[in-house]
Design an enzyme around this catalytic site. Structure first.
Site, PDB file in Angstrom:
ATOM      1  CD  GLU C  60      -1.935  -2.346   1.236  1.00 32.17           C
ATOM      2  OE1 GLU C  60      -0.833  -2.686   1.709  1.00 32.17           O
ATOM      3  OE2 GLU C  60      -2.831  -3.169   0.965  1.00 32.17           O
ATOM      4  CG  HIS C 129     -10.661  -6.063   7.456  1.00 32.13           C
ATOM      5  ND1 HIS C 129      -9.521  -6.312   8.188  1.00 32.13           N
ATOM      6  CD2 HIS C 129     -10.416  -6.531   6.210  1.00 32.13           C
ATOM      7  CE1 HIS C 129      -8.635  -6.924   7.413  1.00 32.13           C
ATOM      8  NE2 HIS C 129      -9.144  -7.058   6.217  1.00 32.13           N
TER       9      HIS C 129
HETATM   10  C1  LIG Z   1      -2.544  -4.586   4.233  1.00 34.87           C
HETATM   11  C2  LIG Z   1      -3.588  -5.394   3.575  1.00 34.87           C
HETATM   12  N1  LIG Z   1      -3.808  -5.248   2.255  1.00 34.87           N
HETATM   13  C3  LIG Z   1      -4.753  -5.971   1.629  1.00 34.87           C
HETATM   14  C4  LIG Z   1      -5.515  -6.857   2.334  1.00 34.87           C
HETATM   15  C5  LIG Z   1      -6.605  -7.668   1.621  1.00 34.87           C
HETATM   16  N2  LIG Z   1      -6.161  -9.076   1.504  1.00 34.87           N
HETATM   17  C6  LIG Z   1      -6.543  -9.996   2.399  1.00 34.87           C
HETATM   18  S1  LIG Z   1      -5.806 -11.471   2.105  1.00 34.87           S
HETATM   19  C7  LIG Z   1      -4.984 -10.891   0.757  1.00 34.87           C
HETATM   20  C8  LIG Z   1      -4.092 -11.807  -0.028  1.00 34.87           C
HETATM   21  C9  LIG Z   1      -2.961 -12.345   0.788  1.00 34.87           C
HETATM   22  O1  LIG Z   1      -2.342 -13.389   0.075  1.00 34.87           O
HETATM   23  P1  LIG Z   1      -1.257 -14.328   0.767  1.00 34.87           P
HETATM   24  O2  LIG Z   1      -0.392 -13.519   1.653  1.00 34.87           O
HETATM   25  O3  LIG Z   1      -0.575 -15.085  -0.324  1.00 34.87           O
HETATM   26  O4  LIG Z   1      -2.079 -15.304   1.701  1.00 34.87           O
HETATM   27  P2  LIG Z   1      -3.159 -16.397   1.219  1.00 34.87           P
HETATM   28  O5  LIG Z   1      -4.476 -15.686   1.203  1.00 34.87           O
HETATM   29  O6  LIG Z   1      -2.739 -16.866  -0.137  1.00 34.87           O
HETATM   30  O7  LIG Z   1      -3.131 -17.475   2.247  1.00 34.87           O
HETATM   31  C10 LIG Z   1      -5.277  -9.544   0.547  1.00 34.87           C
HETATM   32  C11 LIG Z   1      -4.745  -8.727  -0.552  1.00 34.87           C
HETATM   33  C12 LIG Z   1      -5.275  -6.981   3.728  1.00 34.87           C
HETATM   34  N3  LIG Z   1      -6.016  -7.794   4.490  1.00 34.87           N
HETATM   35  N4  LIG Z   1      -4.309  -6.257   4.303  1.00 34.87           N
END
Ligand SMILES: Cc1ncc(C[n+]2csc(CCOP(=O)(O)OP(=O)(O)O)c2C)c(N)n1
Ligand SMILES: Cc1ncc(C[n+]2csc(CCOP(=O)(O)OP(=O)(O)O)c2C)c(N)n1
Ligand SMILES: [Mg+2]
Ligand SMILES: [Mg+2]
Lengths: 325, 325, 325, 325
Positions: C60, C129
């Site tokens: 971000e 959130h």
């Molecule tokens: C700082 C932040 N940005 C965006 C999000 C929205 N978000 C939630 S999970 C996610 C993807 C994360 O992917 P990963 O780290 O690979 O974990 P996975 O879901 O694949 O287990 C995003 C973008 C968030 N929760 N926090």
């Protein structure tokens, strides 16, 4: 060292201008005419001058708060810079930015930024705009070894490499972030450029005390960026001869270390080499000394005689045509 | 009673905690070898060692995150963020983690952490280094926010903050470190959440905190010359707000002006003013007034910066215009 | 006039900008291949391509920084931050850079960037959130903050935001995407900085923005049944605040209650209430009231979360208690 | 694969418990009994179970929002977990945390965290507390490939390595961060563990679809951390068989890829191997299936029959003994 007479003199003159300008800034700070924070570039002159000599006039430059050297090496008028340091209306930001925030958009100098590490993503955006528009200008981002441990360093290098953006990440490793030695702050150790591998980014290291090495390294990096598109991390090993800011007792380093580096003063060594090789004569050296002293004296006079900003200017440029209560 | 300045009062409170409780440690940038950016931790590294006085890389987010984790692990971290402006890099850790973990775990864990930081403008440090962001933290459930105006409160409040079992933001004003005051030898604390009447008066209530308390006291002296007897309430703790002390005072005086350094729009003064008119409406002779910072980023130039900050003259003039006294 | 929902209204405004101006591009997380976390950019990648619809790594701070840099390079970036909670990771870029660069450069540069983000609670997403942080941005000189409550305003305001030459925070409430409303075929804009009376009344003024406008309108219906004719003012733009529209209304009704989702202490309602009593004190029948979020991190459980948020019943009850109507 | 009968059955049973628990969670979400965000662990079971089997009961565990698998593998009571998912008073956070925020301090599970990347520094702090106190417990931090591009990943790995803290950074690389493929988000490419070199941190990669490989890799990593002190980065290559969250149309990947990975279902392959090697009999497999189904049915019954949290609980655990208005 394949420089011609003109280049040798020009480089020496630019480095000396920065040196004398900074010495004078320090004096004006002690005299209470410059306030706030003042971070001098003394000792690192070869980096800014060598780097700028390898760039194009349409390239973007962005740097941190230790920015006088970059501004002057990029050709910014010493009068305007000194006036900004004194907070005058004739300064580059009308006295509202100060030492840490030098801007000269006409030369592609997009600031002077005071939050460590925060201008790296901005450099990525500048490069993004160039690529988006199909321009072949690049964005050159100067920052220090302390900034490497900020999360934004990581985010910026990842983005730039991922999107193959024309950014030259120019790391000036002067071994300290304020009072913290690079090896006490960076797990990767003193030679930071190795870290670029994590981003599949080419990287190189140059001797920041040798303007020719800086210039040649920058040329290689820039050539690679313009031809292949992606970013490069260039690390210049350098040293600041003075404190982090003007009021730094320097408790964290012993004077022996400082003396050792002063032995390698980039101005002295360059001047000696040029003289040995007959690139700069005694007379020429004397002429340069005089013209630099005149320029700094003139900048001081200009700044001191300039007007204070008008009270109304407080309200200008918050947002477009805004004047808030 | 011995006199000491605010810097020494904070230092003393920190030393006491380090002496009394092994779980207490300090993590910050340049607090050790550099001896503290504002010299508050001068000599600590030598006395307490590198395990307890930890010089950090420039990584504000991870510094606060590591503080939170160490608190979950049973320690009592004191995190020094060089200035409150840099808290902007750690905002998520403070607001989404430190402030919420007790609630989200329904009390399974707690975060007994103090974040010490330097706030305020007036030092000609420019727009990015002169903010009063404690106001934002004062809106976050789960946080306690403290901002002392004199050495007595600083020592009493740092003691209470370190003893507290939840996260406390402790904001020290850069321009108050040298201010002197009497501090009793006997042990005392200043409880969190309690304001204090710093000047008793009957005609108008001035509410302020940190450096603005001194501006309010100065204004009170000017008003006194005109036969207007002002009461000055020092909030001391911004969250939770001590509404009682403020409202009681206004019920007696019938007039109130809140003075703060933060930009006028949306500052803490808005909360205090709203609360006063909610709880003492029928006692008011007129609207509750607010004097805050001018709505511009802080300019470097000293004259402009001064014009952007509240001072005694502005407060007095404002009161004249508002109440015709 | 055709009906559309708020999601489609925002999408339409974005498409218009992408169609009209090559300098406009969108950078965000999962806006392309994933088709948008809230489906606002559904189909954009296919239509405009990967150069203009850029899927970002989860970074971000760098996303906003890159947006700023691209704006300095002459583009018109639209940065999508998935939810306003994640802006906490980009706070420094927004507050210290986007908002201040025009000022610190004294107008040499500007940052024509829109940050689109999703705000608000009520979706049982838990404490990290469900926040309404637009309130903080509304205190920052250099920013414009917008939060529409219906499709007409959403389209009119996104048009004005993209046209604006300074940074705009555009906050869309997660629970309003499906709300329907009439949107004229003819081109129109809703100017920034203008509130709107969404229901005319004579007995009391309810001030709100975003989802709380609907809560206020609901409350107004309940009050109507009791013979109380409420006027509802939708702020629409949170910074700059349209004081005139609000104060004019209160001068007519003599009573005012501000409703917002943000925690009650230190919210925007405090600013609005303070302003009203400053500018309409003699017209007030009693104190200006505030209904805000309960002072806790948002709980996951639906019943608890609902109890923490303002609703029509709470607003009506509050008005009964405050004014005895 | 040198497992005894008991281990083989236990591992299979734990993986199957997670699988069935998640399938049931999905159903309860569709039935509207679970709300907000729900991220299932289906496909990644071998990672949590294999990892936990190599840890000590006093080690710290911290993970992200996709946390059911880690919680159950750590031995958390399925009834308590399911009750939290349904927001009931009997849940681990009394219904205030929800699916993304599972805490069980009695087992060293320090959450469930919903901000991508933000719990990495917290893990560093947990490890700091262990080292500070001279305990030989370690902190194990589970996170995804998407989190790697957050600045806090960089800051946390740098700090942990710099200060030689006992952290196991456990990367579950399931190739996607929401809808973004790892190669479109991470310049370093698909095999992220190489990036640890930048921090002079040992790293290894294991097959996350093979519980034995995960277990053995974790043992090696843990052994190294306990014996030498510093952190290790462990990358488990895995895959989620279902959407990012329950309402993900999965537009970003084709079903062929999913099918291919389903061929390597960690439960099926492990069960087959165990049966071939006579470690698990038909009867034993049947018994496990039954007991798991019973456990999930019981968890569902327990959760559904549990009480809603009391209205007063809304105010509990904001800060110590606080109940704010
Ligand atoms: C700082 C932040 N940005 C965006 C999000 C929205 N978000 C939630 S999970 C996610 C993807 C994360 O992917 P990963 O780290 O690979 O974990 P996975 O879901 O694949 O287990 C995003 C973008 C968030 N929760 N926090
Ligand atoms: C985010 C942030 N944290 C801390 C500071 C205070 N600070 C200013 S300069 C500096 C050291 C930076 O060192 P380096 O990047 O090596 O640059 P150098 O000063 O050596 O040129 C620090 C800690 C800051 N300005 N911003
Ligand atoms: Mg340095
Ligand atoms: Mg992933």
């Amino acid at each position: 060292m394949d420089l011609d007479y003109a280049q040798a003199s020009a480089f020496y003159e630019q480095m000396l201008l920065i040196r004398r300008f900074e010495e004078q800034s320090g004096r004006l700070y002690m005299a209470g005419k410059i306030r706030g924070f003042l971070h001098l570039y003394i000792g690192q002159e070869a980096v800014a001058v060598g780097a700028m000599s390898a760039l194009r006039s349409d390239d973007y430059i962005i740097t941190h708060y230790r920015d006088h050297g970059h501004a002057l090496a990029r050709g910014m008028d010493p009068n305007i810079v000194m006036a900004e340091l004194l907070g005058k209306a004739t300064g580059s930001s009308g006295g509202k930015g100060g030492s840490m925030h030098l801007f000269d958009v006409s030369r592609g100098l997009m600031g002077g930024h005071a939050i460590v590490g925060a201008h790296l993503p901005i450099a990525v955006g500048l490069a993004l705009s160039a690529k988006y528009k199909g321009e072949d200008r690049i964005a050159v981002c100067f920052f220090g070894d302390g900034a490497v441990n900020q999360g934004e360093f990581h985010e910026a290098l990842n983005m730039a490499s991922l999107w193959e953006l024309p950014v030259l990440f120019f790391l000036e490793n002067n071994l300290y972030g304020m009072g913290t030695h690079v090896e006490k702050a960076h797990a990767g150790g003193r030679d930071i450029f190795h870290g670029a591998d994590a981003y599949r980014m080419p990287a190189l290291q140059v001797d920041g005390m040798d303007i020719v090495d800086v210039r040649e390294g920058t040329m290689r990096a820039v050539e690679r960026i313009r031809s292949q598109g992606g970013p490069v991390l260039l690390e210049a090993m350098t040293y600041r001869f003075v404190g982090h800011s003007v009021q730094d007792p320097e408790a964290y380093r012993d004077s022996a270390e400082v003396d050792e580096y002063r032995e390698r003063d980039p101005l002295v060594t360059f001047k000696d080499r040029c003289m040995k090789q007959g690139l700069i004569s005694e007379d020429e050296a004397a002429r340069i000394e005089d013209s630099v002293n005149d320029a700094v004296a003139e900048a001081t006079r200009f700044a001191e005689e300039s007007q204070e900003p008008s009270p109304e200017s407080l309200y200008d440029n918050v947002i477009d045509a805004s004047s808030t209560e | 009673m011995p006199e000491m300045n605010l810097r020494d009062a904070v230092s003393m409170g920190l030393r006491e905690a380090l002496d009394a409780d092994d779980r207490v440690f300090i993590l910050g940038e340049d607090i050790g070898e550099f001896k503290g950016p504002y010299a508050v931790t001068n000599g600590f590294l030598e006395q307490y060692g590198a395990e307890r006085i930890i010089d950090s890389p420039i990584s504000e987010a991870a510094m606060v995150g590591a503080g939170i984790g160490s608190a979950l692990g049973g320690l009592r971290p004191i995190i020094e963020i060089m200035t409150i402006n840099f808290m902007l890099l750690a905002m998520d850790q403070v607001v989404n983690h430190a402030a919420k973990l007790r609630y989200m775990s329904n009390g399974q864990i707690k975060v007994p952490m103090v974040i010490r930081t330097v706030t305020g403008g007036g030092g000609q440090l420019g727009a990015t280094h002169s903010q009063s962001l404690e106001v934002w933290f004062a809106t976050v459930p789960g946080l306690t926010v403290v901002a002392p105006s004199d050495p007595y409160d600083a020592l009493g409040l740092i003691r209470s903050s370190i003893e507290d079992d939840d996260p406390v933001i402790f904001a020290e004003h850069a321009l108050l470190y040298r201010i002197k005051g009497e501090v009793p030898d006997r042990h005392y604390t200043v409880p969190l959440g309690m304001a204090k009447v710093k000047r008793h008066g009957t005609d108008i209530t001035l509410v302020a905190y940190s450096r603005m308390v001194h501006v309010a006291l100065e204004a009170a002296e000017v008003l006194a010359e005109r036969g207007v007897d002002a009461e000055v309430v020092d909030l001391r703790t911004l969250r939770p707000l001590d509404k009682e002390t403020v409202v009681d005072s206004v019920r007696r005086t019938g007039k109130a002006v809140v003075v703060e350094e933060f930009w006028r729009t949306g500052g803490l003064a808005a909360e205090v003013a709203s609360t006063i008119q909610e709880e003492a409406f029928d006692y008011l002779d007129g609207p509750v007034g607010r004097v805050g910072g001018v709505e511009v980023p802080a300019p470097y130039n000293g004259t402009l910066e001064a014009a952007a900050l509240p001072n005694a003259a502005r407060v007095v003039k404002y009161i004249e215009d508002l109440y015709g006294i």
